[in-house]
Design an enzyme around this catalytic site. Structure first.
Site, PDB file in Angstrom:
ATOM      1  N   ASP A  64      10.379 -73.964 -26.639  1.00  0.00           N
ATOM      2  CA  ASP A  64      10.031 -73.043 -25.701  1.00  0.00           C
ATOM      3  C   ASP A  64      11.005 -71.577 -26.495  1.00  0.00           C
ATOM      4  OD1 ASP A  64       9.033 -71.381 -23.673  1.00  0.00           O
ATOM      5  OD2 ASP A  64      11.134 -71.690 -22.788  1.00  0.00           O
ATOM      6  N   GLU A  81       5.050 -73.091 -28.121  1.00  0.00           N
ATOM      7  CA  GLU A  81       4.459 -72.636 -26.881  1.00  0.00           C
ATOM      8  C   GLU A  81       4.267 -71.043 -27.919  1.00  0.00           C
ATOM      9  OE1 GLU A  81       5.246 -72.363 -22.615  1.00  0.00           O
ATOM     10  OE2 GLU A  81       5.995 -70.512 -22.715  1.00  0.00           O
ATOM     11  N   ASP A 107      14.730 -73.544 -19.567  1.00  0.00           N
ATOM     12  CA  ASP A 107      14.172 -73.596 -21.037  1.00  0.00           C
ATOM     13  C   ASP A 107      14.203 -74.958 -21.812  1.00  0.00           C
ATOM     14  OD1 ASP A 107      13.207 -70.521 -20.835  1.00  0.00           O
ATOM     15  OD2 ASP A 107      16.416 -71.335 -20.523  1.00  0.00           O
TER      16      ASP A 107
END
Length: 176
Positions: free
Chosen positions: A8, A67, A139
């Site tokens: 992420d 992502e 996160d």
């Protein structure tokens, strides 16, 4: 068994999560947050690159999922996020890891069942799906969700191909 590294990305905090996948079951390996101190952007990008490189060397994943950039508060923020992604992707490429990219909505859909899920829902489902004693940091949970999304996507591709084995070769998915 396949080990997947989920990322992420962020220019201030980059989450990472590793899962092992065997017979369509995910097992938690490790997760955490790479915290990047204030400083010039090139130095922060180097820290992301170095940290992802170290994680890849330490845990030896077979694949990485990350992502995609989404438009956030400003174009400048989106550009910095894209550069952070780039640093992580280059670290994966240097480790000869194939990289899959997923939209945030697709990750949420795969893990929670709705692309409109909030961060708390993602944390809860990651905790549940991986049988963790507590919810991971925000996160880190997002990174684990990216890895779980990749696992589900690979399983779907295999099922669609009629049970064939799928694997990445030189950064590309091949189904045989």
């Amino acid at each position: 068994m396949t080990r997947i590294l989920g990322i992420d990305p962020g220019s201030r905090k980059t989450g990472y999560g590793l899962i092992d996948v065997q017979r369509n079951k995910a097992t938690y390996v490790a997760s955490g947050v790479i915290r990047i101190p204030e400083g010039p952007l090139p130095e922060r990008l180097k820290l992301i690159f170095d940290a992802v490189s170290q994680i890849a060397q330490q845990y030896q994943p077979a694949q990485m999922a990350i992502e995609n950039v989404f438009m956030s508060k400003s174009a400048g923020s989106a550009l910095k996020l894209g550069q952070a992604r780039g640093a992580a992707i280059v670290a994966a490429a240097n480790a000869d890891l194939p990289v899959a990219e997923y939209e945030a909505r697709k990750v949420k859909q795969a893990v929670v069942g709705t692309g409109a899920a909030d961060k708390l829902q993602v944390q809860h489902m990651v905790k549940t799906l991986l049988s963790l004693p507590a919810s991971p940091q925000e996160d880190a949970a997002d990174a684990l969700a990216v890895a779980l999304c990749h696992m589900h996507t690979m399983q779907t591709l295999v099922q669609t191909a009629g049970g064939a084995r799928s694997r990445f070769r030189r950064g590309r998915l091949s189904i045989s």
